[in-house]
Write an enzyme that holds these catalytic residues in place. Sequence first.
Site, PDB file in Angstrom:
ATOM      1  CB  SER A 168      -0.957  -0.054   1.195  1.00  0.00           C
ATOM      2  OG  SER A 168      -1.951   0.926   1.110  1.00  0.00           O
TER       3      SER A 168
ATOM      4  CG  ASP B 165      -6.199  -2.248  -4.449  1.00  0.00           C
ATOM      5  OD1 ASP B 165      -6.888  -1.688  -3.586  1.00  0.00           O
ATOM      6  OD2 ASP B 165      -4.960  -2.344  -4.366  1.00  0.00           O
TER       7      ASP B 165
ATOM      8  CG  HIS C 298      -5.345  -2.407  -0.405  1.00  0.00           C
ATOM      9  ND1 HIS C 298      -4.649  -1.778  -1.408  1.00  0.00           N
ATOM     10  CD2 HIS C 298      -4.830  -1.934   0.761  1.00  0.00           C
ATOM     11  CE1 HIS C 298      -3.761  -0.960  -0.883  1.00  0.00           C
ATOM     12  NE2 HIS C 298      -3.843  -1.041   0.436  1.00  0.00           N
TER      13      HIS C 298
END
Length: 533
Positions: free
Chosen positions: A207, A429, A458
């Site tokens: 991320s 995502d 994600h």
Amino acid sequence: MAVAGTALGLAVVAAPAHAAAASYTPPAIKWHHCAGSTLAHAGARCGFLIVPLDYAHPGGRKIKVAVSRVRHTASARHYQGVMIVNPGGPGGSGLDFPAFMPGWLPGHAAAGAYDWIGFDPRGVGASRPALSCDPRFFSAPRPAYRPSTPALHHAWVTRSKRYAAACANTPTKRALIKHVRTIDTVRDLDSLRVALHRSRINYYGFSYGTYLGQVYATLYPNRVRRFVWDGTVNPHRVFYKANQDQDRAFQRTFNIFFRWLAKYDSVFHLGTNAHAIANGFRAEVKKLDTTPAAGGKLGGDELIDVLTDAGYYVYDWTTIGKNYADLINSGDGKALLTTYQQANPTGPGDDNSYAMYLATQCTDAPWPRSQTKLDADNTRLDATYDYFTWSNAWFNGPCAYWHAKAHRPVKVTGRKLHVRILMIGETYDAATPYPGSLVVRRLFPTARLIEGLNGSTHAGSLSGVSCTDNTIARYLLHGTLPKRVAGNRADKVCPPVPQPDPTKAPARRTAAPAATTSASAFRAATPAALLLR
């Protein structure tokens, strides 16, 4: 001081974020036994990396970055160096990750070839000082997200102002929030490299951690060895536009979840029409905004936040679905409230991840300082993307009133990078929309991208999808990657993290040591607030 409401719209500092910092050599890390049981069980050692608060003044005030290490098990011949891990955020604690990551990789050869290094970025977790502003900010219930009345709008603006002020109400906080941009943590990463006596580092970022890796690879291309980026941030959208992209993307992932609920009506009894389930969700949010459930604690905001976890991951869909069905079918919201409260504790220091998320995001790149502009942008988005827009708006609300200036971000490029890197992303995502992965692939000509086709999870690598996980293991072990293909597309297509089948009983498992806990179990228990919003 905050400059909200000015006509400037975007307040920035003109000096480039990547201006050269003065030279600094950190002292050796003093390793000791780790206090936490998770790291202790994995045989980790812990310590502090001592770094300047401000790298422009390396002789000035120092701060401590908490670091952990699990040593390699391979022979000296097969040892491949340090693997530094960042779980994202910004604001996420990575200290425990060396206890988990080796067990997530298929086989033992790749995992054992590295020293696994975790760290809490400056201001986060066990690092000192750690930022906390108002631990009770997420106490339930809160004012309704959608500001349908002037009173609701005023309540959220007031909350935003107060939280921003609380993050600057001591000299220590005021000093810290000026120096917690991505560039500061990137320099800490390079100080960590020096302290570990390595000429190059290996890195695994999830991320926001992918953006951290992008900036590091831009500024220090000759110090990159093997980098993995999962759930890749689009550097052209940091961070205000990225949040708008999320508003659109979460609308889609919520609908994917609603279609899944409809598919398994025999389990959830919510109906077989996903559109009707979505409308029922909207109606339930409005109802709870007026009359909270579960003893007056579960409002519409809390329901949105729990279901937002389903927009991030598929791992916990069955539990969320059953708890949501209890609310709709019998009015019982206790389990949903418990889930919300577990993800948003309100004890001393429990807002640290949120505080540091804001401290980085509000200053990393230009952010609107005009509430009028914010209201107009979010009203326009909410007309079409009504699940997540106002939730996301107020989550980031303090940025308009932040007591530290925003800067210009580093211009990310991989033109000077000569080693291959690996990227992973799923088609749908929502937190880091897949088109951003394609942007970064173009920026880094040596990158290879795996697409988890039609998935909505994600940063879901190392979750048991062999096509993806074996590719990662081969890269970490041998440096091999799929051939880069022509065009604006993935270099390899793999199955996504699979949606669960709630009609099947979960496999029974005996208690496992922390070091072998599955990635899916770990992430299902991780608050979404620790991930890029």
